[in-house]
Motif scaffolding. Structure first.
Motif, mmCIF file in Angstrom:
data_model
loop_
_atom_site.group_PDB
_atom_site.id
_atom_site.type_symbol
_atom_site.label_atom_id
_atom_site.label_comp_id
_atom_site.label_asym_id
_atom_site.label_seq_id
_atom_site.Cartn_x
_atom_site.Cartn_y
_atom_site.Cartn_z
ATOM 1 N N TYR A 36 0.853 -1.182 0.000
ATOM 2 C CA TYR A 36 0.000 0.000 0.000
ATOM 3 C C TYR A 36 0.891 1.235 0.000
ATOM 4 O O TYR A 36 2.087 1.150 0.218
ATOM 5 C CB TYR A 36 -0.946 0.001 1.206
ATOM 6 C CG TYR A 36 -0.279 0.322 2.518
ATOM 7 C CD1 TYR A 36 -0.444 1.566 3.115
ATOM 8 C CD2 TYR A 36 0.539 -0.610 3.150
ATOM 9 C CE1 TYR A 36 0.191 1.866 4.313
ATOM 10 C CE2 TYR A 36 1.167 -0.315 4.341
ATOM 11 C CZ TYR A 36 0.987 0.928 4.916
ATOM 12 O OH TYR A 36 1.622 1.228 6.089
ATOM 13 N N ALA A 37 0.290 2.386 -0.217
ATOM 14 C CA ALA A 37 1.034 3.645 -0.300
ATOM 15 C C ALA A 37 1.353 4.158 1.101
ATOM 16 O O ALA A 37 0.624 4.966 1.667
ATOM 17 C CB ALA A 37 0.234 4.670 -1.087
ATOM 18 N N GLU A 38 2.436 3.694 1.666
ATOM 19 C CA GLU A 38 2.847 4.110 3.009
ATOM 20 C C GLU A 38 3.121 5.601 3.076
ATOM 21 O O GLU A 38 2.812 6.268 4.049
ATOM 22 C CB GLU A 38 4.083 3.308 3.443
ATOM 23 C CG GLU A 38 4.773 3.808 4.688
ATOM 24 C CD GLU A 38 3.872 3.888 5.925
ATOM 25 O OE1 GLU A 38 4.122 4.773 6.755
ATOM 26 O OE2 GLU A 38 2.933 3.099 6.048
ATOM 27 N N TRP A 72 -9.356 13.989 15.850
ATOM 28 C CA TRP A 72 -8.025 13.397 16.025
ATOM 29 C C TRP A 72 -8.065 11.950 15.565
ATOM 30 O O TRP A 72 -9.027 11.225 15.838
ATOM 31 C CB TRP A 72 -7.604 13.469 17.489
ATOM 32 C CG TRP A 72 -7.270 14.843 17.924
ATOM 33 C CD1 TRP A 72 -8.054 15.692 18.646
ATOM 34 C CD2 TRP A 72 -6.059 15.553 17.662
ATOM 35 N NE1 TRP A 72 -7.409 16.880 18.847
ATOM 36 C CE2 TRP A 72 -6.175 16.822 18.259
ATOM 37 C CE3 TRP A 72 -4.884 15.238 16.983
ATOM 38 C CZ2 TRP A 72 -5.166 17.771 18.193
ATOM 39 C CZ3 TRP A 72 -3.881 16.178 16.930
ATOM 40 C CH2 TRP A 72 -4.023 17.431 17.525
ATOM 41 N N ARG A 73 -7.006 11.521 14.915
ATOM 42 C CA ARG A 73 -6.889 10.140 14.431
ATOM 43 C C ARG A 73 -5.525 9.592 14.825
ATOM 44 O O ARG A 73 -4.501 10.221 14.581
ATOM 45 C CB ARG A 73 -7.050 10.103 12.917
ATOM 46 C CG ARG A 73 -6.856 8.720 12.305
ATOM 47 C CD ARG A 73 -7.172 8.698 10.834
ATOM 48 N NE ARG A 73 -8.575 8.919 10.549
ATOM 49 C CZ ARG A 73 -9.512 7.967 10.618
ATOM 50 N NH1 ARG A 73 -9.185 6.745 10.958
ATOM 51 N NH2 ARG A 73 -10.760 8.251 10.320
ATOM 52 N N ILE A 74 -5.535 8.416 15.418
ATOM 53 C CA ILE A 74 -4.298 7.682 15.703
ATOM 54 C C ILE A 74 -4.109 6.672 14.579
ATOM 55 O O ILE A 74 -5.062 6.014 14.162
ATOM 56 C CB ILE A 74 -4.370 6.956 17.060
ATOM 57 C CG1 ILE A 74 -4.403 7.975 18.204
ATOM 58 C CG2 ILE A 74 -3.193 5.987 17.228
ATOM 59 C CD1 ILE A 74 -4.552 7.354 19.586
ATOM 60 N N GLY A 75 -2.886 6.550 14.115
ATOM 61 C CA GLY A 75 -2.630 5.598 13.054
ATOM 62 C C GLY A 75 -1.180 5.175 12.996
ATOM 63 O O GLY A 75 -0.330 5.685 13.724
ATOM 64 N N ARG A 76 -0.922 4.226 12.100
ATOM 65 C CA ARG A 76 0.419 3.714 11.856
ATOM 66 C C ARG A 76 1.069 3.196 13.149
ATOM 67 O O ARG A 76 2.249 3.382 13.384
ATOM 68 C CB ARG A 76 1.309 4.767 11.202
ATOM 69 C CG ARG A 76 0.798 5.336 9.887
ATOM 70 C CD ARG A 76 0.680 4.260 8.811
ATOM 71 N NE ARG A 76 0.781 4.783 7.466
ATOM 72 C CZ ARG A 76 -0.265 5.087 6.696
ATOM 73 N NH1 ARG A 76 -1.487 4.930 7.149
ATOM 74 N NH2 ARG A 76 -0.068 5.538 5.476
ATOM 75 N N VAL A 77 0.266 2.528 13.971
ATOM 76 C CA VAL A 77 0.755 1.978 15.243
ATOM 77 C C VAL A 77 1.495 0.677 14.937
ATOM 78 O O VAL A 77 0.914 -0.252 14.377
ATOM 79 C CB VAL A 77 -0.411 1.696 16.217
ATOM 80 C CG1 VAL A 77 0.100 1.145 17.537
ATOM 81 C CG2 VAL A 77 -1.264 2.950 16.423
ATOM 82 N N CYS A 78 2.773 0.615 15.302
ATOM 83 C CA CYS A 78 3.525 -0.616 15.059
ATOM 84 C C CYS A 78 4.681 -0.757 16.036
ATOM 85 O O CYS A 78 5.169 0.221 16.590
ATOM 86 C CB CYS A 78 4.021 -0.694 13.619
ATOM 87 S SG CYS A 78 5.120 0.615 13.111
ATOM 88 N N THR A 79 5.090 -1.997 16.232
ATOM 89 C CA THR A 79 6.179 -2.333 17.149
ATOM 90 C C THR A 79 7.144 -3.277 16.439
ATOM 91 O O THR A 79 6.716 -4.198 15.730
ATOM 92 C CB THR A 79 5.633 -3.021 18.420
ATOM 93 O OG1 THR A 79 4.679 -2.159 19.032
ATOM 94 C CG2 THR A 79 6.741 -3.323 19.414
ATOM 95 N N ARG A 80 8.414 -3.021 16.642
ATOM 96 C CA ARG A 80 9.455 -3.882 16.071
ATOM 97 C C ARG A 80 9.271 -5.307 16.599
ATOM 98 O O ARG A 80 8.928 -5.505 17.761
ATOM 99 C CB ARG A 80 10.826 -3.316 16.469
ATOM 100 C CG ARG A 80 11.978 -3.770 15.630
ATOM 101 C CD ARG A 80 13.258 -3.043 15.993
ATOM 102 N NE ARG A 80 13.697 -3.429 17.333
ATOM 103 C CZ ARG A 80 14.432 -2.654 18.128
ATOM 104 N NH1 ARG A 80 14.788 -1.439 17.751
ATOM 105 N NH2 ARG A 80 14.804 -3.085 19.309
#
Length: 147
Positions: A36-38, A72-80
């Motif tokens: 997808y278009a990151e 407000w929007r939270i997004g792109r939540v990620c963990t190594r």
């Protein structure tokens, strides 16, 4: 583990932005096999704030908060991968919610993660949907209402 750090989009230096984008691509595009278009043009906007936790090996986890159409929007939540299960995502989510305060916040949750967000007061709304081949659902944390 270090405390969450944050910076507005325009204040990120190139090296930190690169680290955040690299983690997001590794998790969403490579691990989850989701092309997808990151690079969506929102990371450097004045209304975007990035949160991350880092160690000697780089960014352990990150997310972004942005103003999106008056909410407000939270997004792109990620963990190594090697930092999962250590509470990184919870610490980042708590920091982001502290940042925005007692207002409505919305996010698009991957279906498996709804229990995680429910711990922070998010409630599923609407019907599940497919986003880039991954089942999602919209979740909202209602803000405090003034009388």
């Amino acid at each position: 583990m270090s405390e969450p750090q944050c910076a507005a989009g325009p204040d990120l230096d190139a090296a930190r932005l690169y680290e955040l984008l690299s983690l997001r691509v590794n998790v969403f595009v490579v691990e989850q096999e989701c092309a997808y278009a990151e690079l969506d043009g929102k990371d450097l906007l004045p209304g975007t704030t990035h949160f991350w936790v880092a160690d000697d090996d780089g960014v352990r986890g990150c997310l972004r908060v942005l103003e999106d159409g008056g909410q407000w929007r939270i997004g792109r939540v990620c963990t190594r991968r090697d930092a999962r299960g250590e509470g990184v995502g919870a610490r980042l989510t708590a920091a982001a919610l502290d940042h925005v305060g007692p207002v409505d916040v919305v996010l698009s949750s991957q279906r498996y993660a709804t229990g995680f967000y429910a711990r922070f007061g998010f409630v599923a709304e609407g019907e599940p949907y497919d986003e880039d081949g991954i089942p999602h659902i919209t979740m909202r944390r209602p803000g405090e209402r003034s009388s």
